[in-house]
Design an enzyme around this catalytic site. Sequence first.
Site, PDB file in Angstrom:
ATOM      1  N   SER A  42       0.844  -1.187   0.000  1.00 41.67           N
ATOM      2  CA  SER A  42       0.000   0.000   0.000  1.00 41.67           C
ATOM      3  C   SER A  42       0.885   1.245   0.000  1.00 41.67           C
ATOM      4  O   SER A  42       2.104   1.157   0.207  1.00 41.67           O
ATOM      5  CB  SER A  42      -0.881   0.010   1.251  1.00 41.67           C
ATOM      6  OG  SER A  42      -0.055   0.136   2.410  1.00 41.67           O
ATOM      7  N   ASP A  73      -1.275  -1.712  -4.140  1.00 43.60           N
ATOM      8  CA  ASP A  73      -2.661  -1.838  -3.705  1.00 43.60           C
ATOM      9  C   ASP A  73      -3.244  -0.472  -3.369  1.00 43.60           C
ATOM     10  O   ASP A  73      -2.656   0.296  -2.610  1.00 43.60           O
ATOM     11  CB  ASP A  73      -2.733  -2.762  -2.484  1.00 43.60           C
ATOM     12  CG  ASP A  73      -4.155  -3.166  -2.131  1.00 43.60           C
ATOM     13  OD1 ASP A  73      -4.998  -3.243  -3.042  1.00 43.60           O
ATOM     14  OD2 ASP A  73      -4.410  -3.422  -0.945  1.00 43.60           O
ATOM     15  N   HIS A  74      -4.398  -0.184  -3.909  1.00 45.20           N
ATOM     16  CA  HIS A  74      -5.122   1.071  -3.668  1.00 45.20           C
ATOM     17  C   HIS A  74      -4.248   2.311  -3.877  1.00 45.20           C
ATOM     18  O   HIS A  74      -4.220   3.209  -3.042  1.00 45.20           O
ATOM     19  CB  HIS A  74      -5.762   1.088  -2.278  1.00 45.20           C
ATOM     20  CG  HIS A  74      -6.936   0.174  -2.175  1.00 45.20           C
ATOM     21  ND1 HIS A  74      -8.185   0.522  -2.603  1.00 45.20           N
ATOM     22  CD2 HIS A  74      -7.033  -1.105  -1.728  1.00 45.20           C
ATOM     23  CE1 HIS A  74      -9.016  -0.490  -2.406  1.00 45.20           C
ATOM     24  NE2 HIS A  74      -8.330  -1.498  -1.885  1.00 45.20           N
ATOM     25  N   ASP A  95      -6.952   3.335  -7.425  1.00 44.76           N
ATOM     26  CA  ASP A  95      -8.214   3.526  -6.712  1.00 44.76           C
ATOM     27  C   ASP A  95      -8.690   4.964  -6.904  1.00 44.76           C
ATOM     28  O   ASP A  95      -8.348   5.851  -6.137  1.00 44.76           O
ATOM     29  CB  ASP A  95      -8.039   3.204  -5.228  1.00 44.76           C
ATOM     30  CG  ASP A  95      -9.341   3.311  -4.451  1.00 44.76           C
ATOM     31  OD1 ASP A  95     -10.366   3.735  -5.032  1.00 44.76           O
ATOM     32  OD2 ASP A  95      -9.332   2.959  -3.255  1.00 44.76           O
ATOM     33  N   GLU A 125     -10.771   0.735  -9.928  1.00 43.30           N
ATOM     34  CA  GLU A 125     -11.882   0.559  -8.995  1.00 43.30           C
ATOM     35  C   GLU A 125     -13.017   1.502  -9.331  1.00 43.30           C
ATOM     36  O   GLU A 125     -12.810   2.674  -9.622  1.00 43.30           O
ATOM     37  CB  GLU A 125     -11.433   0.799  -7.547  1.00 43.30           C
ATOM     38  CG  GLU A 125     -12.544   0.518  -6.559  1.00 43.30           C
ATOM     39  CD  GLU A 125     -12.077   0.472  -5.114  1.00 43.30           C
ATOM     40  OE1 GLU A 125     -12.932   0.644  -4.235  1.00 43.30           O
ATOM     41  OE2 GLU A 125     -10.885   0.252  -4.862  1.00 43.30           O
ATOM     42  N   HIS A 171     -14.050  -4.854   4.254  1.00 46.70           N
ATOM     43  CA  HIS A 171     -12.625  -5.097   4.473  1.00 46.70           C
ATOM     44  C   HIS A 171     -11.991  -3.865   5.074  1.00 46.70           C
ATOM     45  O   HIS A 171     -12.656  -2.872   5.299  1.00 46.70           O
ATOM     46  CB  HIS A 171     -11.945  -5.535   3.172  1.00 46.70           C
ATOM     47  CG  HIS A 171     -11.726  -4.447   2.179  1.00 46.70           C
ATOM     48  ND1 HIS A 171     -12.720  -3.926   1.407  1.00 46.70           N
ATOM     49  CD2 HIS A 171     -10.605  -3.792   1.845  1.00 46.70           C
ATOM     50  CE1 HIS A 171     -12.229  -2.992   0.623  1.00 46.70           C
ATOM     51  NE2 HIS A 171     -10.944  -2.876   0.874  1.00 46.70           N
ATOM     52  N   GLY A 172     -10.695  -3.966   5.333  1.00 46.70           N
ATOM     53  CA  GLY A 172     -10.007  -2.833   5.958  1.00 46.70           C
ATOM     54  C   GLY A 172     -10.582  -2.570   7.332  1.00 46.70           C
ATOM     55  O   GLY A 172     -10.831  -3.479   8.118  1.00 46.70           O
TER      56      GLY A 172
END
Length: 194
Positions: A42, A73-74, A95, A125, A171-172
């Site tokens: 991340s 990620d993201h 994202d 996303e 999630h998260g």
Amino acid sequence: ILVRARAKKYAIPAFNINNLEFIKAVIAAAEKMKSPVIIQTSEGAIDYAGIEYLSAMIKVAATGKIPVAMHLDHGKDLKYVKAALANGYTSIMLDGSALPYAENVALTKKVVALARAKGASVEAEIGALAGIEDYVTVEERDAALTDPDEAAKFSSETGCDSLAVAIGTSHGAYKFKGKSRLDIERLKKIAVLV
């Protein structure tokens, strides 16, 4: 990795890491299971450990016994996208889901062009992956989920390789708050359209 998994009907595990111990554990488990794996970092992990350290450790751990994807990620900031691509990441998750639709499309197209130049894939996303709790009404729940027609349009307009969609997962920070109610029919419709 994803094309073969879809054709053979199996999932690819993806794990966020931020240090050597996580990387070693994930690779050891994936090798034991003979499973391809996606190693994700991340923006926060990059700030913590440094992109050079993370990418070098992942490359050393990826011995060739199993397919390993290096995935941002993201990613929301182009600074991280460019750094990941410069350091050999094979996959970028952009994202832009919090942006208005047109801005998300424009940013995703820009990242797709950057990634293609490096031979990397792009996951984009659309929709919001929020914590959906038991007391949320159907109307509120549907508003937070990805519209299948919009997903098809977005995928076509951006040229992304894969799409992160909201179908009711938690999630998260939300993963332990309430019970997830997955809209599998919505997922099936998105899969057919996209």
